[in-house]
Design an enzyme around this catalytic site. Sequence first.
Site, PDB file in Angstrom:
ATOM      1  N   LYS A 184      -0.995   9.329  -9.220  1.00  0.00           N
ATOM      2  CA  LYS A 184      -0.435   8.136  -9.858  1.00  0.00           C
ATOM      3  C   LYS A 184      -1.108   6.909  -9.248  1.00  0.00           C
ATOM      4  O   LYS A 184      -0.812   6.512  -8.133  1.00  0.00           O
ATOM      5  CB  LYS A 184       1.081   8.047  -9.678  1.00  0.00           C
ATOM      6  CG  LYS A 184       1.705   7.030 -10.667  1.00  0.00           C
ATOM      7  CD  LYS A 184       2.860   6.255 -10.119  1.00  0.00           C
ATOM      8  CE  LYS A 184       2.496   5.152  -9.197  1.00  0.00           C
ATOM      9  NZ  LYS A 184       1.901   3.944  -9.860  1.00  0.00           N
ATOM     10  N   CYS A 293      -6.249  -3.255   4.081  1.00  0.00           N
ATOM     11  CA  CYS A 293      -5.194  -2.957   5.058  1.00  0.00           C
ATOM     12  C   CYS A 293      -5.677  -3.129   6.488  1.00  0.00           C
ATOM     13  O   CYS A 293      -4.893  -3.444   7.379  1.00  0.00           O
ATOM     14  CB  CYS A 293      -4.649  -1.548   4.846  1.00  0.00           C
ATOM     15  SG  CYS A 293      -5.923  -0.275   4.843  1.00  0.00           S
ATOM     16  N   GLU A 391       2.159  -9.370   6.837  1.00  0.00           N
ATOM     17  CA  GLU A 391       0.917  -9.052   6.118  1.00  0.00           C
ATOM     18  C   GLU A 391       0.810  -9.915   4.864  1.00  0.00           C
ATOM     19  O   GLU A 391       1.677  -9.864   3.995  1.00  0.00           O
ATOM     20  CB  GLU A 391       0.874  -7.572   5.745  1.00  0.00           C
ATOM     21  CG  GLU A 391      -0.437  -7.170   5.110  1.00  0.00           C
ATOM     22  CD  GLU A 391      -0.524  -5.698   4.796  1.00  0.00           C
ATOM     23  OE1 GLU A 391      -1.585  -5.099   5.040  1.00  0.00           O
ATOM     24  OE2 GLU A 391       0.475  -5.122   4.315  1.00  0.00           O
TER      25      GLU A 391
END
Length: 506
Positions: A184, A293, A391
Amino acid sequence: MTTHFVPDNLPSHLQHYIGGKFVDSLAGETFEVLDPVSNQTYATAAAGQTEDVDLAVAAARDAFVNGPWPKMKPRERSRVLHKIADIIESRDDELALLESFDSGLPIKQAKGQARRAAENFRFFADLVVAQHDTALKVPGSQLNYVNRKPIGVAALITPWNVPFMQESWKLAPAIATGNTVVMKPASYTPLSAALWPEIFEEAGLPEGVFNLVFGSGGVAGDYLVKHPDVPIVSFTGDSSTGATISTAAAPQFKSLSLELGGKSPAIVFADADVEAALDATVFGVFSLNGERCTAGSRVLVQREIYDDFVARFAERAKNIVVGLPSDPATEVGSLVHPNHFDKVMSYIEIGKSEGRLLAGGGRAEGFPTGNYVAPTVFADVAPDARIFQEEIFGPVVAITPFDTDEEALALANNTKYGLAAYVWTNDLKRAHNFAHAIESGMVWLNSNNVRDLRTPFGGVKASGLGREGGYRSIDFYTTQQSVQITLNDAHTPKFGVQSSRETGDA
């Protein structure tokens, strides 16, 4: 500004791929896909519901139980993976154009990601043939060996930053080891994911080994994670979603790999090669539009060189070329989606009260529309500031001074995250000892993020659970069965057997 590039033959509608066939959602649900430069809808995609996930998992389960793939010799699977790599390499330019158009990634960086995707398949094609497992012998008594087996249906839930490469990172080891998969992809960037069926078919991957379901994380992703016929889940994304997945998977004791968020420090000591550190720290936070990331989004600089380093860093940021993703000169393109653009811009506004703004601070000049953010630099940021702790996932950096090694380490570890870290120093002892003390899954010494595919990838704390990469991927996507063989008579105590004895009256 050059004209916005739109690839030829863009699909107007994307379908699921289940059991070797392209299909729409059973109930007909769809969602819109936006071009990040114009924020206009260029396609619709089938929106998977629970019943669509059921079909995909059933197809993958049937291919695992009844199909040839799990039973094939590693060399046979390896040949298919090498064909997949060949096809990806032959379509490098096309893949890069679609990836750049769909995600806003600069075309130069998109080309590198397409080549890396091919390398992922080639790496695991070789590894499954070369791998060996433990065999232990007790002379004259016992032989013990490990029988490694694929687990079953793997759920692969992938992110929207560099999506095609990130998908290859999971697909290659999952199928190389004999599993079947349901993938997905992120709903923001479905375009490049839709290329996998054609690639796999051309390479000869059997039907049902790969299944693709589009849709939201809250519906399709959530149900896929909870599905009783899915024993293994690999997810890359934000930490809050990772926590939700962990909770959902726990009751069924599923194998989990969670690669989550980061707020990675880049620590620059006064004795470092400042030119190299400057190149790497600027690249580390602004490459891939800052949507990575492992971005070194907190730069910690020793006081002796702080003022000069900050001034030069800000000047570099001001000179970064912001442009159309399709322009080879572009260094920072368009963020992936207007929702993400709004999030990044909101953090920039927060940062204006938390640090000294030296570059950027808003929409990129010359781009009144689209998701363009000027590379933004905040200096003198306190460790409790939100832009230091949270973040942002965009072209925004927080720079903070330190005096001693102890203070630098405390600052580096002072977040809930622990994915990557970068240390710049020419002191060998300091480099290793400092690296070992940092709470992160990965550390680069005097280097930007250059990854060896043999090494484990993953983080600690809120940055994730488990490791993938190299043999760790093989470990994750297989179960290891210990088999013991007795070579001679085994000594077994004889329960329930009584020796004869005389009986009589006392």
